[in-house]
Scaffold this motif. Structure first.
Motif, mmCIF file in Angstrom:
data_model
loop_
_atom_site.group_PDB
_atom_site.id
_atom_site.type_symbol
_atom_site.label_atom_id
_atom_site.label_comp_id
_atom_site.label_asym_id
_atom_site.label_seq_id
_atom_site.Cartn_x
_atom_site.Cartn_y
_atom_site.Cartn_z
ATOM 1 N N GLY E 155 0.826 -1.367 -0.110
ATOM 2 C CA GLY E 155 -0.140 0.025 -0.109
ATOM 3 C C GLY E 155 0.808 1.424 0.050
ATOM 4 O O GLY E 155 2.199 1.317 0.282
ATOM 5 N N ARG E 156 0.313 2.383 -0.331
ATOM 6 C CA ARG E 156 1.142 3.617 -0.491
ATOM 7 C C ARG E 156 1.515 4.401 0.660
ATOM 8 O O ARG E 156 2.466 4.836 0.948
ATOM 9 C CB ARG E 156 0.336 4.461 -1.615
ATOM 10 N N ASP E 157 0.343 4.084 1.753
ATOM 11 C CA ASP E 157 0.576 4.965 2.727
ATOM 12 C C ASP E 157 1.835 4.094 3.559
ATOM 13 O O ASP E 157 1.682 2.939 3.727
ATOM 14 C CB ASP E 157 -0.609 4.966 3.565
ATOM 15 N N ARG E 158 2.621 4.589 4.386
ATOM 16 C CA ARG E 158 3.666 3.924 5.347
ATOM 17 C C ARG E 158 3.108 3.226 6.378
ATOM 18 O O ARG E 158 3.661 2.447 6.865
ATOM 19 C CB ARG E 158 4.705 4.824 5.865
ATOM 20 N N ARG E 159 1.538 3.626 6.858
ATOM 21 C CA ARG E 159 1.073 2.759 7.630
ATOM 22 C C ARG E 159 0.592 1.535 7.408
ATOM 23 O O ARG E 159 0.502 0.472 8.050
ATOM 24 C CB ARG E 159 -0.073 3.524 8.047
ATOM 25 N N ALA E 160 0.758 1.406 6.105
ATOM 26 C CA ALA E 160 0.708 -0.105 5.283
ATOM 27 C C ALA E 160 1.625 -0.990 5.837
ATOM 28 O O ALA E 160 1.363 -2.244 6.127
ATOM 29 C CB ALA E 160 0.474 0.028 3.711
ATOM 30 N N LEU E 161 2.818 -0.610 6.251
ATOM 31 C CA LEU E 161 4.044 -1.379 6.698
ATOM 32 C C LEU E 161 3.730 -2.025 8.076
ATOM 33 O O LEU E 161 3.738 -3.173 8.291
ATOM 34 C CB LEU E 161 5.491 -0.682 6.614
ATOM 35 N N THR E 162 3.225 -0.835 9.087
ATOM 36 C CA THR E 162 2.862 -1.202 10.245
ATOM 37 C C THR E 162 1.719 -2.264 10.318
ATOM 38 O O THR E 162 1.828 -3.329 11.132
ATOM 39 C CB THR E 162 2.898 -0.270 11.235
ATOM 40 N N ALA E 163 0.853 -1.918 9.372
ATOM 41 C CA ALA E 163 -0.379 -2.931 9.524
ATOM 42 C C ALA E 163 0.084 -4.311 8.985
ATOM 43 O O ALA E 163 -0.410 -5.240 9.753
ATOM 44 C CB ALA E 163 -1.432 -2.336 8.411
ATOM 45 N N ALA E 164 0.998 -4.301 8.009
ATOM 46 C CA ALA E 164 1.030 -5.581 7.487
ATOM 47 C C ALA E 164 1.982 -6.325 8.500
ATOM 48 O O ALA E 164 1.938 -7.496 8.819
ATOM 49 C CB ALA E 164 2.082 -5.576 6.334
ATOM 50 N N PHE E 165 2.935 -5.626 9.321
ATOM 51 C CA PHE E 165 3.733 -6.251 10.271
ATOM 52 C C PHE E 165 2.998 -6.840 11.399
ATOM 53 O O PHE E 165 2.814 -7.969 11.844
ATOM 54 C CB PHE E 165 4.670 -5.504 10.793
ATOM 55 N N ARG E 166 1.806 -5.920 11.864
ATOM 56 C CA ARG E 166 1.040 -6.562 12.929
ATOM 57 C C ARG E 166 0.344 -7.982 12.419
ATOM 58 O O ARG E 166 0.167 -8.658 13.261
ATOM 59 C CB ARG E 166 0.095 -5.516 13.398
ATOM 60 N N TYR E 167 -0.237 -7.670 11.163
ATOM 61 C CA TYR E 167 -1.283 -8.789 10.731
ATOM 62 C C TYR E 167 0.001 -10.068 10.690
ATOM 63 O O TYR E 167 -0.417 -11.087 11.093
ATOM 64 C CB TYR E 167 -1.477 -8.608 9.229
ATOM 65 N N LEU E 168 1.286 -9.941 10.167
ATOM 66 C CA LEU E 168 2.173 -11.054 10.279
ATOM 67 C C LEU E 168 2.402 -11.655 11.679
ATOM 68 O O LEU E 168 2.276 -12.973 11.621
ATOM 69 C CB LEU E 168 3.487 -10.504 9.834
ATOM 70 N N VAL E 169 2.580 -10.705 12.648
ATOM 71 C CA VAL E 169 2.817 -10.994 14.001
ATOM 72 C C VAL E 169 1.365 -11.993 14.422
ATOM 73 O O VAL E 169 1.574 -13.074 14.770
ATOM 74 C CB VAL E 169 3.139 -10.098 15.073
ATOM 75 N N LEU E 170 0.340 -11.291 14.373
ATOM 76 C CA LEU E 170 -0.987 -11.881 14.860
ATOM 77 C C LEU E 170 -1.430 -13.187 13.745
ATOM 78 O O LEU E 170 -1.519 -14.220 14.562
ATOM 79 C CB LEU E 170 -2.060 -11.085 14.864
ATOM 80 N N GLY E 171 -1.154 -13.167 12.578
ATOM 81 C CA GLY E 171 -1.258 -14.252 11.747
ATOM 82 C C GLY E 171 -0.785 -15.486 12.040
ATOM 83 O O GLY E 171 -1.040 -16.694 11.924
ATOM 84 N N THR E 172 1.067 -15.250 12.271
ATOM 85 C CA THR E 172 1.693 -16.252 12.632
ATOM 86 C C THR E 172 1.465 -16.924 13.849
ATOM 87 O O THR E 172 1.409 -18.137 14.008
ATOM 88 C CB THR E 172 3.169 -15.678 12.475
ATOM 89 N N VAL E 173 0.854 -16.010 14.969
ATOM 90 C CA VAL E 173 0.433 -16.692 16.208
ATOM 91 C C VAL E 173 -0.774 -17.488 16.025
ATOM 92 O O VAL E 173 -0.761 -18.780 16.363
ATOM 93 C CB VAL E 173 0.335 -15.399 17.207
ATOM 94 N N GLY E 174 -1.760 -16.992 15.291
ATOM 95 C CA GLY E 174 -2.744 -17.764 14.868
ATOM 96 C C GLY E 174 -2.483 -18.968 14.095
ATOM 97 O O GLY E 174 -2.929 -20.220 14.609
ATOM 98 N N ALA E 175 -1.596 -19.034 13.160
ATOM 99 C CA ALA E 175 -1.397 -20.432 12.396
ATOM 100 C C ALA E 175 -0.566 -21.145 13.632
ATOM 101 O O ALA E 175 -0.797 -22.436 13.375
ATOM 102 C CB ALA E 175 -0.304 -19.879 11.147
ATOM 103 N N THR E 176 0.354 -20.780 14.277
ATOM 104 C CA THR E 176 1.219 -21.555 15.314
ATOM 105 C C THR E 176 0.156 -22.297 16.047
ATOM 106 O O THR E 176 0.174 -23.413 16.576
ATOM 107 C CB THR E 176 2.096 -20.690 15.946
ATOM 108 N N PHE E 177 -0.944 -21.533 16.617
ATOM 109 C CA PHE E 177 -2.023 -22.024 17.395
ATOM 110 C C PHE E 177 -2.614 -23.337 16.653
ATOM 111 O O PHE E 177 -2.813 -24.094 17.295
ATOM 112 C CB PHE E 177 -3.017 -20.906 17.746
ATOM 113 N N TYR E 178 -2.933 -22.950 15.409
ATOM 114 C CA TYR E 178 -3.636 -24.067 14.727
ATOM 115 C C TYR E 178 -2.487 -25.133 14.671
ATOM 116 O O TYR E 178 -3.062 -26.483 14.832
ATOM 117 C CB TYR E 178 -3.815 -23.521 13.314
ATOM 118 N N VAL E 179 -1.499 -24.986 14.567
ATOM 119 C CA VAL E 179 -0.442 -26.226 14.406
ATOM 120 C C VAL E 179 -0.344 -26.791 15.830
ATOM 121 O O VAL E 179 -0.371 -28.300 15.748
ATOM 122 C CB VAL E 179 0.946 -25.676 14.047
#
Lengths: 177, 487, 118, 144, 495
Positions: E155-179
């Motif tokens: 995304g063009r806004d720099r906040r896209a980066l932090t949004a993606a990072f937080r998504y990555l962290v929470l998404g990975t936690v979610g996926a690891t819970f699944y595992v």
């Protein structure tokens, strides 16, 4: 002997995990996480998972550490003191941990050959794979053939990560005047 | 053409007219000619349906199966016929009036006005001809939404605020109460078809009948039963033709029409009478009639006074339904027509006064009858009809409602009707009196003026004539209403 | 000496929680990534532990060996390790970009900056 | 690093052995621990070492970005392609047994090829990730 | 074997192989063409699969020719065929839209990477939906997740980066819970095949391990599907991602996670009796109701429309979860049909917002003031899809609402029925705020300079808005599929 080693390695892992939490020098944290990987690899050898150990050593201790060190050349090396109380975090972690410990209570004992996972599905791999696939390394048979589709997915994951990193960092500054 | 085809035509014709109306946006004469023509043809089409329906035919047409087992379907019965006739007959008249009003008032966005007006008429036709409760609900919501741009036509902050109230109450009640009631009915009865005698008998407990009936009555916000009446005065910010046709006829009549329809075809008079599920409504309707009349008495703004009068008059219909006597239901049905022609006359007159003299308050109207004799003469006819005096249509319907009240021995209802008649007289007759016999006040702002533009005057004369005509020849309406209750 | 039957599992739980805590409670983004790594590796330990059969050897078939450890968890974890490093790489790339764009990699400071922009 | 000839010579001597080891791991995975994934990582490690000692410019010349990308793509395509060939040969997707007259030979061929695909992909992907990170100017600031 | 027999594999393999092809091609136009071709091919395949599963019942495909549970099995039944159609249909329409929008929002030399990520994300989502193997779900989950993080970060806004990072962290936690959850379940059953696991779980249902497994799976999947209060990653990710990515993800990503929840909780754990023994459905219902109200209420106050609609997604996911929590056929059918319906209307809305961003460079409420006259077609699409979000009759939103209320009444949960209806009134508030701004407010400077969006953006937007009406007027088809899917899912659930 093996049991003693097992306990020793796991204890060292706990120490390094706590140190990772504790330390604020990121360089030390990264090195410790590399060490943590290596310890895990050692543990995997003890638990007969040589392929996994090999991979963990090459990837977790190797590539991941190199990447983190590379990152550290571009970001501050010191973690700042956080003001945030981590009570919420502590609660989440405590609840998760308690749930997991609860989950372990009915688990089959460590190494129990009668555990369900050793009785179902796997026996066929051990008995029939020489005839069906013809490789001595059952891990490779399962990885590349029985569950070869997972491995295709795994390859795709790596591919995704690589082009993802390219999309995020590729040529970023270098190209521009 | 067979009746089902005519029904489809009645539904689609106003919608189809939207296209040419939009295309003719640069040519007002053509645009308004299209509107008028569509309105006239629609009336002819609906008239074509009258014969078969009066003869006992009940044409049906399934449009589309919307949900499994639940179709959007049309089915015309006497009550719907009555409503469709009233609405379609008044559309051409209102269009005629609007041509004069909108031009005389130099309104903006006139194309949008005519386009959404046509859509609203289509929705009203859909409500009139709905073959089941789902279809009725669908068109009910369409009517709410497509009238929103008409209410907020002025685009001012006040109009926007009124629009919010309008939408909030109508959507809120219909979604929270009515939809719940409909789904409940569907879950209990397994059908939503309109069946004479109702579909709920034996399907729900006595207590549930009362709750469900309440959900329906309050869910039909368009019937403006208190405490969900606030949208109606708010909607008065709309241009007068909108107030006249939609908020005196199409929208509010759609509301009381729905209440009647639900009473007769979903519950059935017998079920409600047997379970006592409708008794409370006599009180609520009675309260609304009296309270709204009292409020009307206090309003100086003419349109506001008319709006509260409408609230009060609508509850006559609801009262007629709540009495559960066939004769009172008959009266309620006739009152839909009677109030329509009378109230639209009043609104036309109010709008004509506004266009010609820019006067909006009751207190400014002294002596205006001499400058605008046609307008105020028509106003007088409408006022008589509201009060329920001969020779106007209001007398007929009120008579039947009152008979029902007497027949069922509900003295409360009798008292309400009598008291409200006095109140109505109290807030209408002084206007008429001062218009003709009062001394005109010169405040310097208002210039000399005569009648409003001729199309407007022609329209209000027509509706005033209709108000009288309905008194003289009420048989067709009474016939249809009689079919409704099997008399 | 006999290891209690569930000892390895409990240790794995402790390790997991240390990692998870770093992810949740630490504000430094690099630390979060490291914490994720620790968390994931600890889950791998759980899996590998369950694959162990007492007295078994690595699941490479050979003459005279009858007891093997279970290869299936190994296969799963091989995949999971790869996924883990892929995630780490992407996470670090984001950290680098965040540092370049915002000038900080501390969660608190980032939040403050973002609230200023909202 | 230009002033450290011993390091440079040592590295030059070491790299062939690393590559050889990688190839061994790649093709011996059927019998002992190892396989395409580990081999790919080790292969990439050789280039990483080369880059660290001889500089990014030299490393990039030895392994240009376009080539890395093609190898990476080819690796995935090879793996999936084996699956498609199995499909065309009358089996299901990724059924190696139909690749040859005898099922086990087919399995051998299939596993060899998919491991090769994994190796190529992992090698190129890891090298790419490293190169991209290492090429980033540490002092760079983006303004949004 | 004919081509037809291989369709299940092809549904996933085609986009998978397209990604390296795109990377090899590099040219933006070529990359886009491949992405379009692949998306439409997937739609054709999914449509075929749905047709044959409805005609002939469920069937399976053995990858590598290995019988389940030793190999990985694809199992196609009405539920996943329907999800496949939803995902690929959204992908197909969005792909047409992508060229114009991406050309404006993404650096030319990164566009091919964007398209590669797009098809990889599609591949991951389809793979999750079709597979019958619990661990294979994780692998494809990660393919879709990693590509999603990158799509968001572009995304063009720099906040896209932090949004993606937080998504990555929470998404990975979610996926690891699944595992973790799958690991625990695997430990007690010895299998990873979902059908096999479902058969073997009842025997060990009393163990603490299985209960813990269920808990971890629900939380893990809940994180990925952004169920309240695990939704924290979603609003920023949707708000700052490129327009195309937002439209695609809003229509597909959370939907597939919901599907995984259905598959795991009902399909695999349904027979254990744990669903009723544990207060799981009550918990889901509470989460759903809270999400419905909080999501909608927060949406009302958002100055940025993309964020507002993102919060609306949190509320809409609440509706879906609520349908599941009734654990009745009507409720499940409502949830499943809402997967489809919400995908359509949210995609339409985000596509329309993308068109607005294309012209205005922003989707803030003050910037869209008076835009209704400048971009009438775009805003009309917003209106239609917005009415659907409210649940006005003749739109798909009404269909979902109807069956949800019917399910609540069927379960005797009157307050819940009222809550569903009340929460839809909150939607009136945030939709009408847009309507008032667009048509009844004084035009902003940006709006005055704007013209109608290019046809290449309008047509896909209206395809979706039109679908929101089409399937709202005649919902017999979608409801038929949803009912069949619900019945299939409930078959395995112990009373």
């Amino acid at each position: 002997m093996i049991e003693l080693l097992d306990i020793a390695v796991l204890s060292m892992m706990v120490v390094s995990a706590v140190a990772v939490l504790w330390l604020r020098n990121l360089f030390a944290v990264v090195m410790l996480s590399g060490a943590y990987s290596l310890l895990a690899a050692t543990l995997y050898v003890l638990l007969d998972a040589v392929d996994v150990a090999f991979t963990e050593a090459a990837v977790g201790a190797g590539i991941a550490t190199v990447l983190m060190l590379g990152t550290l050349t571009m970001v501050p090396r010191q973690e700042k003191e956080t003001r945030r109380g981590s009570l919420g975090g502590l609660l989440v972690v405590a609840a998760t941990g308690a749930l997991l410990v609860y989950g372990t209570l009915d688990m089959p004992e460590f190494g129990d050959p009668d555990a369900p996972i050793h009785r179902h599905v796997v026996p066929r791999y051990m008995q029939d794979s020489p005839a069906e696939v013809g490789l001595p390394n059952v891990v490779t048979s399962v990885l590349a053939s029985y569950r070869g589709y997972d491995t295709l997915g795994e390859t795709t994951v790596i591919f995704t990560a690589a082009i993802g990193v390219m999309a995020l960092l590729g040529w970023g500054r270098r190209r521009k005047p | 053409m067979t009746p089902p085809v005519l029904m489809l035509l009645a539904l689609l014709l106003p919608l189809v007219a939207v296209g040419p109306i939009l295309m003719a946006r640069r040519n007002p004469n053509l645009r308004e000619a299209v509107s008028l023509a569509a309105a006239a043809v629609l009336f002819a089409v609906v008239l074509g349906l009258f014969g078969p329906v009066a003869a006992g035919e009940r044409p049906e047409l399934v449009l589309v199966e919307m949900l499994p087992g639940l179709s959007l379907a049309l089915k015309l019965e006497p009550l719907g016929m009555l409503f469709a006739l009233v609405a379609s007959a008044l559309w051409p008249v209102t269009t005629l009036y609007a041509v004069g009003y909108m031009r005389g008032h130099h309104e903006k966005n006139q194309t949008r006005f005519y386009a959404f007006f046509a859509v609203a008429i289509a929705a009203a036709m859909g409500i009139a001809m709905a073959g089941n409760m789902l279809t009725l609900f669908v068109f009910y919501e369409v009517l709410t939404i497509c009238t929103f741009p008409l209410v907020t036509h002025a685009g001012t902050a006040e109009a926007k605020k009124a629009g919010r109230v309008y939408l909030g109450i109508l959507i809120g009640t219909s979604v929270v109460f009515q939809l719940l009631a409909i789904v409940w009915t569907w879950a209990a009865a397994g059908t939503l078809d309109f069946v004479p005698g109702g579909i709920l008998a034996g399907k729900v407990s006595d207590g549930a009948v009362a709750v469900l009936f309440a959900l329906y009555v309050f869910g039909v916000g368009k019937a403006a039963v208190m405490p969900f009446h606030r949208w109606l005065p708010a909607a008065m910010v709309a241009p007068t033709p909108v107030s006249a046709l939609l908020h005196a006829v199409a929208v509010v009549k759609a509301g009381v029409f729905t209440v009647l329809k639900v009473t007769v075809y979903v519950f059935g008079l017998d079920l409600l009478a047997a379970t006592g599920g409708g008794t409370w409504l006599v009180w609520v309707a009675g309260f609304t009639i009296i309270a709204a009349s009292v409020v009307a008495l206090t309003k100086d703004n003419l349109k506001a006074r008319l709006a509260y009068s409408t609230i009060s008059q609508l509850s006559y219909v609801v009262l007629g339904a709540a009495l559960l006597a066939p004769v009172s239901v008959l009266g309620a049905a006739v009152h839909i027509a009677a109030h329509a022609v009378g109230k639209i006359t009043l609104f036309f007159a109010a709008g004509a006064v506004m266009v010609a003299s820019h006067k909006t308050e009751v207190s400014q109207l002294a002596g205006i009858g001499r400058r605008m004799p046609w307008t105020m003469g028509a106003f007088a006819v409408g006022a008589l009809s509201m009060i329920g005096l001969p020779p106007t249509a209001g007398f007929v319907s009120k008579w039947y409602v009152l008979s029902g009240a007497v027949e069922t021995g509900q003295m409360l209802a009798v008292a309400v009707v009598v008291a409200s008649t006095l109140l109505n007289a109290g807030y209408f007759l002084p206007i008429v009196y001062s218009a003709f016999f009062g001394r005109e006040v010169h405040d310097g702002h208002h210039h000399d003026h005569g009648e409003a533009p001729w199309p407007s005057v022609a329209a209000l004369t027509l509706t005033a004539a209709a108000t009288v005509a309905l008194f003289l020849m009420p048989d067709w309406a009474i016939g249809l209403a009689g079919d409704l209750v099997g008399r | 000496m006999e290891v209690p039957g569930l000892f390895n599992y409990w240790m794995a739980v402790v390790l997991m929680m240390a990692g998870l805590y770093a992810v949740i409670a630490r504000g430094n983004l690099v630390k979060k990534i490291v914490g994720l790594g620790v968390f994931q590796i600890s889950v791998f330990v759980l899996y590998i532990t369950m694959g162990k059969v007492k007295g078994g050897t690595a699941p490479i078939l050979g003459d005279g060996i009858t007891v093997y450890s279970n290869p299936l968890p190994h296969v799963l974890i091989l995949t999971a390790i790869v996924v883990g490093v892929a995630t780490t790489a992407l996470g670090l790339a984001l950290v680098v970009r965040i540092r370049e764009s915002f000038g900080t990699i501390e969660e608190d400071e980032l939040q403050a900056i973002e609230e200023g922009e909202a | 690093m230009r002033e450290k000839p011993i390091l440079r010579v040592g590295t030059k001597l070491l790299i062939p052995f690393i590559l050889l080891f990688a190839l061994y791991v790649q093709f011996h995975g059927d019998f002992g621990p190892g396989g395409g994934f580990q081999a790919g990582v080790i292969f990439a490690a050789a280039f990483i070492l080369y880059a660290l000692v001889f500089g990014m410019a030299n490393a990039r010349a030895a392994l240009p970005a376009g080539l890395r990308r093609q190898i990476m793509a080819l690796g995935v395509l090879l793996y999936a392609g084996v699956g498609v060939v199995g499909m065309l040969a009358g089996g299901n997707f990724l059924d190696y047994s139909v690749l040859s007259d005898t099922p086990t030979t087919g399995q051998h061929i299939g596993i060899f090829l998919v491991e090769l695909g994994v190796g190529m992909n992992v090698f190129a992907a890891m090298a790419t990730i490293f190169f991209v990170f290492a090429s980033r100017d540490p002092s760079a600031k983006e303004d949004g | 074997m004919t081509l037809h027999d291989h369709l299940p594999a092809l549904a996933v393999v085609v986009p998978l192989m397209a990604a390296p092809v795109i990377v090899a091609l590099r040219r933006p136009t070529a990359a886009w063409a491949v992405a379009v071709a692949v998306s439409w091919a997937c739609l054709a395949i999914s449509g075929q699969l749905l047709q044959s599963v409805l005609a002939n019942g469920p069937f399976s495909y053995l990858l590598g020719g290995w019988a389940a549970p030793w190999g990985i099995e694809y199992r196609v039944d009405p539920v996943d065929a329907f999800v496949l159609v939803i995902v690929s249909a959204i992908a197909a329409v969005v792909s047409l839209y992508a060229k114009t929008s991406v050309a404006k929002e993404i650096d030319p030399d990164r566009q091919y990477l964007f398209y590669a990520m797009y098809v990889l994300c599609l591949c991951g989502l389809l793979g999750m939906a079709i597979t019958g193997d619990a661990f294979n779900v994780f692998v494809f989950l990660e393919i879709s997740s990693l590509s999603t993080y990158v799509l968001v970060a572009l995304g063009r806004d720099r906040r896209a980066l932090t949004a993606a990072f937080r998504y990555l962290v929470l998404g990975t936690v979610g996926a690891t819970f699944y595992v973790i959850g799958i690991g625990l379940a695997y430990m007690m059953t010895g299998t990873l095949n979902m059908a096999d696991m479902a058969e073997r779980l009842p025997a060990v249902a009393h163990t603490s391990t299985v209960r813990a497994a269920l808990a971890f799976l629900v939380v893990g999947i809940g994180l990925k599907m952004a169920a309240f209060p695990l939704h924290l990653w979603l609003p920023n990710a949707y708000a700052h991602a490129p327009s195309v990515a937002t439209a695609f993800l809003a229509g597909t990503a959370t939907k597939v996670s919901v599907y995984v929840l259905l598959r795991i909780v009902l399909g695999v754990f349904g027979g254990t009796g744990l669903l009723t023994a544990l207060p799981l459905m009550e918990l889901l219902m509470a989460m759903a109701l809270a999400g419905m109200f909080v999501g909608s209420a927060v949406a009302i106050w958002q100055p940025d429309l993309k964020r507002a609609l993102a919060y609306s997604s949190v509320a809409q996911i609440g509706y879906i979860l609520l349908g599941i929590a009734f654990l009745s056929e009507t409720g499940l059918a409502a949830a499943i049909v809402h997967l489809f319906n919400h995908a359509i209307m949210k995609t339409a809305l985000f596509l329309a917002l993308g068109a607005i961003v294309f012209r205005l460079g922003s989707a803030r409420i003050e910037d869209i003031a008076g835009i209704g006259r400048r971009m009438p077609l775009t805003m009309a699409a917003v209106l239609v899809a917005g009415l659907s979000l409210i649940g006005v009759p003749l739109t798909v939103g009404f269909v979902s609402k109807w069956y949800l209320v019917e399910a609540a009444i069927g379960a005797g949960l009157w307050p819940v029925a009222v809550a569903i209806l009340l929460s839809s009134l909150l939607a009136v508030a945030y939709v009408w705020r847009i309507v008032e701004a667009a048509w009844f407010a004084k035009p902003s400077d940006k709006a005055l300079a704007a013209t109608e969006a290019p046809t290449a953006l309008i047509v896909p937007t209206w395809a979706m808005a039109g679908a929101a009406v089409w399937f709202g007027v005649d919902a017999t088809g979608t409801m038929g599929v949803a009912r069949a899917a619900a019945a299939a899912l409930l078959k395995g659930v112990a009373p």
